[in-house]
Scaffold this active site. Structure first.
Site, PDB file in Angstrom:
ATOM      1  N   ALA A   1      33.466  35.878  46.331  1.00 25.84           N
ATOM      2  CA  ALA A   1      34.319  35.950  45.143  1.00 25.84           C
ATOM      3  C   ALA A   1      35.335  34.816  45.120  1.00 25.84           C
ATOM      4  O   ALA A   1      35.556  34.183  44.077  1.00 25.84           O
ATOM      5  CB  ALA A   1      35.031  37.302  45.100  1.00 25.84           C
TER       6      ALA A   1
ATOM      7  N   GLY B   1      31.284  39.677  47.907  1.00 31.10           N
ATOM      8  CA  GLY B   1      32.413  40.123  48.720  1.00 31.10           C
ATOM      9  C   GLY B   1      33.551  39.128  48.650  1.00 31.10           C
ATOM     10  O   GLY B   1      33.568  38.241  47.793  1.00 31.10           O
TER      11      GLY B   1
ATOM     12  N   ILE C   1      34.537  36.538  50.434  1.00 32.95           N
ATOM     13  CA  ILE C   1      34.259  35.107  50.571  1.00 32.95           C
ATOM     14  C   ILE C   1      33.539  34.592  49.331  1.00 32.95           C
ATOM     15  O   ILE C   1      33.909  33.564  48.756  1.00 32.95           O
ATOM     16  CB  ILE C   1      33.429  34.830  51.838  1.00 32.95           C
TER      17      ILE C   1
ATOM     18  N   HIS D   1      66.750  40.212  40.683  1.00 35.75           N
ATOM     19  CA  HIS D   1      66.197  40.089  39.328  1.00 35.75           C
ATOM     20  C   HIS D   1      66.388  38.660  38.822  1.00 35.75           C
ATOM     21  O   HIS D   1      67.455  38.078  39.031  1.00 35.75           O
ATOM     22  CB  HIS D   1      66.904  41.060  38.389  1.00 35.75           C
TER      23      HIS D   1
END
Length: 474
Positions: free
Chosen positions: A189, A185, A187, A447
């Site tokens: 990951a 999950g 955490i 931009h």
């Protein structure tokens, strides 16, 4: 000190000083209430001390280390790039100290009384707070419970020694050579990728069919690809069974598709979720507080429990265990106590994961919108079509916008890529304000910036994108 056993009178008692509790205390004080906040640990709660903030400090350090090693695309080559992990940990601790000191200053500046210690309800209108030195009683008009959560501990994998929760994983004195992670999950990951960038050999054991369950698979597939690219080994649809540790390592036995496997590493990190802090000595049973089957406190649309003057927020109520959700609920309940007509509305709570690439989501996914009965128009604009992303040599990812086909109303957005954690804020604002695709498309974005991808994604969904070829309509 209290004379005898008389009670002190306050307007609002706040139990827990995390991102829910301290925000509630400050907002309540701003609205004229006399507030006492109680926490047995540090100000800032898990988020500031053992979660969000320290993990992001270490993740930032890991990104810096990786960038220093891989600047070839820019014509930059560095040799002998090294990590002094003790200094990395010092940096992390300095960040945490600065943040928690800031919370202390905010509470003081708003004249919130702070008590470091335990809290226990005596009845529905009184509580005793205590530590090693004192134990005064307080009579309150209103109470906000914000006691947070803690890592779930699995019986076959008790925390201790070389079996770690996220708390211990954030405080290792040195970079481990190898680590097994049960739970892919958010955490698991985040911490897995962080240590992998520092050179740790990572093995993830996940019970479901993907890492980051709950996010769209077209997002999680990019994260999984990067994980594997960095040498991480991922086992999905896997069942962790047992662990045996020595003073040097830990061996984990697990199965995948009925086939038994085992892996040995320096440490085992268990990240399978969090449990609400509604048990213990708080005394919720004594005041007959209603909980659901998961131990969460039941609340209404204003955060009110079955006891009208007692409120609950954060990880101890239903919904995602997110710091910003707790802070949002905190402001609502403080205003309700002050007599305002505030209500909780979760439609714009963003979810963010600081993986590589980052993932974020707000509002409905395309599937959820269809399930709600909308006729959906959706599309994804790639980072690869953006000048800023290209100049940063980081073109992995996309911005997806989900809208109502008939009205153009923005219903949700999912972003995976560089700075997704920041870019999701514009989409949350769009949903909150009832913006349409045209509103986003007509908003002039500077931009070259990553933010332009939002504008381009809106134009794509409308059918007239500039920087990609529009798909032919059937």
């Amino acid at each position: 000190m209290v004379v005898g056993d008389a009670s002190l009178d306050i307007d609002t008692l706040v139990i827990g000083a995390g991102p829910g509790g301290y925000v509630a205390a400050i907002r309540a004080a701003q609205l004229g209430q006399k507030v006492l906040i109680v926490d047995k640990s540090e100000l800032g709660g898990v988020c500031l001390n053992r979660g969000c903030i320290p993990s992001k400090a270490l993740i930032s350090a890991a990104h810096q280390f990786e960038a220093a090693q891989h600047g070839e695309a820019f014509g930059i080559t560095a040799e002998n790039v090294k990590v002094d992990f003790s200094k990395t940990q010092e940096f992390k601790s300095g960040v945490v100290k600065k943040m928690t000191s800031g919370v202390a200053g905010l509470l003081k500046g708003n004249k919130v009384e702070v008590f470091q210690g335990e809290c226990m309800f005596i009845n529905q209108n009184e509580a005793r707070v205590f530590n090693d030195h004192e134990s005064p009683r307080y009579r309150f008009k209103n109470c906000i419970i914000a006691t947070g959560s803690r890592p779930i501990e699995l019986k076959p994998f008790p925390f201790g020694g070389r079996i770690l929760s996220s708390t211990e994983a954030l405080n290792l004195p040195e970079i481990p050579k190898s680590m097994v992670v049960i739970g892919g999950g958010y955490i698991g990951a985040e911490l897995s990728q962080m240590y992998a960038k520092f050179g740790t050999k990572i093995t993830i054991i996940e019970g479901l069919d993907t890492v980051l369950p709950g996010f769209d698979k077209d997002m999680t597939s990019l994260v999984a690809k990067n994980m594997k690219k960095s040498g991480m080994e991922i086992f999905t649809n896997a069942k962790a069974e047992s662990a045996e540790q020595t003073d040097k390592d830990v061996t984990v036995k697990f199965s995948v598709g009925g086939e038994s496997k085992e892996v040995t590493a320096d440490y085992l990190l268990v990240t399978v979720g969090r449990r609400p802090n509604t048990d213990g000595e708080l005394g919720l049973d004594l005041i007959e507080m209603e909980l659901d089957e998961r131990g969460l406190i039941k609340i209404d649309h204003q955060g009110r429990t079955n006891i009208p003057h007692i409120f609950a927020i954060g990880d101890i109520v239903a919904g995602p265990a997110l710091a910003h959700k707790a802070s949002y609920e905190a402001k609502v309940v403080a205003e309700v106590i002050a007599g305002e007509s505030s209500v909780i509305d979760y439609k714009c709570v963003p979810a963010v994961v600081f993986t590589d690439p980052e993932c974020s989501s707000v509002g409905y996914t395309e599937t959820e919108a269809k399930e709600k009965g909308y006729k959906v128009s959706a599309g994804k604009f790639p980072y690869a079509g953006n000048g800023r992303a290209t100049s940063l040599n980081n073109t992995e990812g996309f911005v997806k916008i989900v809208a109502d086909e008939e009205t153009g109303l923005v219903l949700g957005s999912q972003i995976v890529g560089l700075e997704a954690s920041n870019m999701i804020a514009e989409m949350g604002l769009a949903i909150e304000m009832g913006a349409t695709l045209e509103d986003l498309a007509l908003t002039i974005h500077a931009h070259p910036t990553l933010g332009e991808i939002v504008m381009e994604a809106a134009e794509l969904v409308m059918g007239h994108p500039i920087h990609v070829i529009a798909p032919r309509k059937k």
